[in-house]
Scaffold this active site. Structure first.
Site, short mmCIF file in Angstrom:
data_model
loop_
_atom_site.label_atom_id
_atom_site.label_comp_id
_atom_site.label_asym_id
_atom_site.label_seq_id
_atom_site.Cartn_x
_atom_site.Cartn_y
_atom_site.Cartn_z
N ASN A 14 0.26 -1.26 -0.05
CA ASN A 14 0.30 -0.02 0.07
C ASN A 14 1.13 1.25 -0.17
OD1 ASN A 14 -2.06 1.44 -0.13
ND2 ASN A 14 -2.78 1.35 2.34
N ARG A 104 -3.17 -1.87 -3.24
CA ARG A 104 -3.73 -0.70 -3.39
C ARG A 104 -3.44 0.18 -4.11
NH1 ARG A 104 -5.26 2.50 2.11
NH2 ARG A 104 -7.63 2.76 1.46
N HIS A 192 -11.95 4.15 -0.26
CA HIS A 192 -12.38 3.35 0.85
C HIS A 192 -13.12 2.61 0.85
CE1 HIS A 192 -11.22 6.60 2.88
NE2 HIS A 192 -10.47 6.72 3.39
N ARG A 252 -7.87 17.09 5.82
CA ARG A 252 -8.79 17.68 4.76
C ARG A 252 -10.02 18.28 4.88
NH1 ARG A 252 -8.50 11.28 1.93
NH2 ARG A 252 -6.98 11.15 2.65
N GLU A 395 -8.09 -3.79 5.74
CA GLU A 395 -7.98 -3.84 4.10
C GLU A 395 -7.29 -4.60 3.71
OE1 GLU A 395 -6.96 0.52 5.02
OE2 GLU A 395 -7.94 0.52 3.15
#
Ligand code: ADP
Length: 410
Positions: A14, A104, A192, A252, A395
């Site tokens: 990732n 990913r 996500h 963010r 994940e």
């Protein structure tokens, strides 16, 4: 010498803009239906101003931590791989044990509905999506290229964060701009997805005999998004064309009135590049608190009386409440509310603040369970009309699981 079936390992990478996370799974893991922890897990953090850091943990409990002078992904991946083949965290007798590599990839646009074997065409498509995910896809592709150079004969698979949301219908994924945007693929993609999908599947295992048709999954990490999931399919999500839309996040902004951007450009002559930086790295919890994007630091500062930290926290909760309300509206109800990722899994304060606001829908927490570091557990009371779950997202295991399917078909 090729690995014998028993030795086969799946390597998951990732690669992001400031960290590279990697895991190794034994193939035997996939004969079990439950997610398991990796045999080996490493993080190379090269986003800090001083030196980069490496931290590797092996399933035998050994941990290696070191500072690294060279702050670049190629060096990071090489150092990570070295700790898998030598020293206290060694889990591979040779790299030939790695049978397949999973990556990913954040943005798959509307080109990828499911994981794919990486070919030059797939790399080209990931490159063409750079303008839609300039802070993610270039780093993901760099990881693919580095692994291709280090282990050229090992097949690589891309698993996309957007794929799970390809089930959104037109009325949910289109923006109400000119119709021509549709032809230009200016639309909501959502992110996500690997985590939201994992949580959906895990939820059904935790609640096999309950109604789980309408799920809202709250992935609250540094980046954060909610997904409205109906009968296992994503129907709406808070992130959009890019991962900037939706909830207030660590650094963010989440959704803001687009006119603010025009105003800053025109009246204050701030360049587009500076605005991208401002909205992605200088906003959210960090922008409001003025000192940190990390929820743990925000909570600590609140306990010390920091007023801006309290405001940042209150705004974060407000943003969660208004977006959760929107997802429940889309689903026309809710059976299960899931909290996952760093904040969702570890902050009882946030879970309580959000759930209290929805007590009018019959959401009721079991306070003791909420406070007790729950993991893959129900934290709602026995009389709650909605099941509230905390799920430890996996994940990287999901990516490894997808790789395993490809490996079986090669
Ligand atoms: P990423 O999106 O980078 O994978 P994570 O899922 O690890 O991020 O989430 C990071 C966030 O989780 C940070 O804001 C961090 O402060 C928060 N977090 C981790 N542990 C706790 C905790 N015990 N209490 C509150 N927040 C926490």
């Amino acid at each position: 010498m090729p690995a014998s079936e028993g030795d086969v390992k799946i390597f998951v990478l990732n690669a992001g803009s400031s960290t590279i996370k990697a895991s190794l799974y034994g193939k035997s893991v996939f004969t079990q239906s439950e997610a398991e922890d990796p045999l080996w897990h490493g993080v190379f953090d090269w986003g800090k101003e001083d030196s980069a850091t490496l931290k590797v943990t092996a399933a035998n409990g050994e941990v290696v931590e070191q500072k690294c002078e060279q702050k670049n992904p190629a060096n990071g991946i090489k150092l990570l791989l070295d700790t898998a083949t030598q020293g206290p965290t060694k889990v591979l007798s040779s790299f030939s044990e790695i049978a397949i590599i999973g990556h990913r990839v954040v943005h798959g646009g509307n080109l990828f509905q499911k994981p794919v074997l990486i070919t030059p065409e797939v790399e080209k498509a990931i490159t063409e999506l750079f303008p839609l995910a300039p802070l993610h896809n270039p780093y993901n592709l760099e990881g693919i290229n580095i692994m291709g150079q280090l282990l050229p004969s090992v097949p690589q698979v891309a698993v996309f964060d957007t794929s799970f949301h390809q089930s959104l219908r037109e009325d949910a994924y289109l923006y109400p701009g000119p119709y021509a945007w549709k032809e230009k693929n200016i639309r909501r993609y959502g992110f996500h997805g690997i985590s939201h999908q994992y949580c959906t599947e895990r939820c059904k295992k935790i609640l096999p005999n309950e109604k789980t048709d309408k799920i809202v999954s709250c992935h609250l990490g540094n980046g954060a998004s909610l997904a409205a999931i109906h009968e296992g399919k994503s129907r709406d999500t808070t992130m959009g064309f890019t991962p900037l839309e939706g909830l207030m996040m660590g650094s963010r902004s989440g959704s803001i009135d687009p006119s603010i951007v025009f105003f800053l450009q025109k009246e204050q002559h701030i360049s587009p590049d500076k605005l991208v930086h401002m909205l992605n790295y200088e906003s959210g919890l960090k922008g409001i608190s003025g000192f940190s994007e990390d929820m743990r630091s925000i909570l600590k500062a609140i306990s010390e009386g920091n007023v801006k930290a309290k405001l940042a926290y209150d705004m974060y909760v407000h943003s969660l409440k208004r977006n959760l309300g929107a997802m429940i509206g889309v689903l026309e109800g809710i059976d299960v509310l899931i909290f996952t990722a760093g904040i969702g899994e570890n902050s009882p304060e946030i879970r309580e603040s959000v759930c209290k606001a929805f007590s009018f829908l019959g959401i009721d927490l079991n306070d003791q369970k909420n406070q007790s570091l729950p993991k893959d557990e129900v934290i709602s009371s026995s009389t709650s009309k909605v099941h509230v779950l905390v799920i430890s997202t996996k994940e990287e295991w999901m990516i490894a699981r997808e790789c395993n399917k490809f490996y079986a078909s090669l």
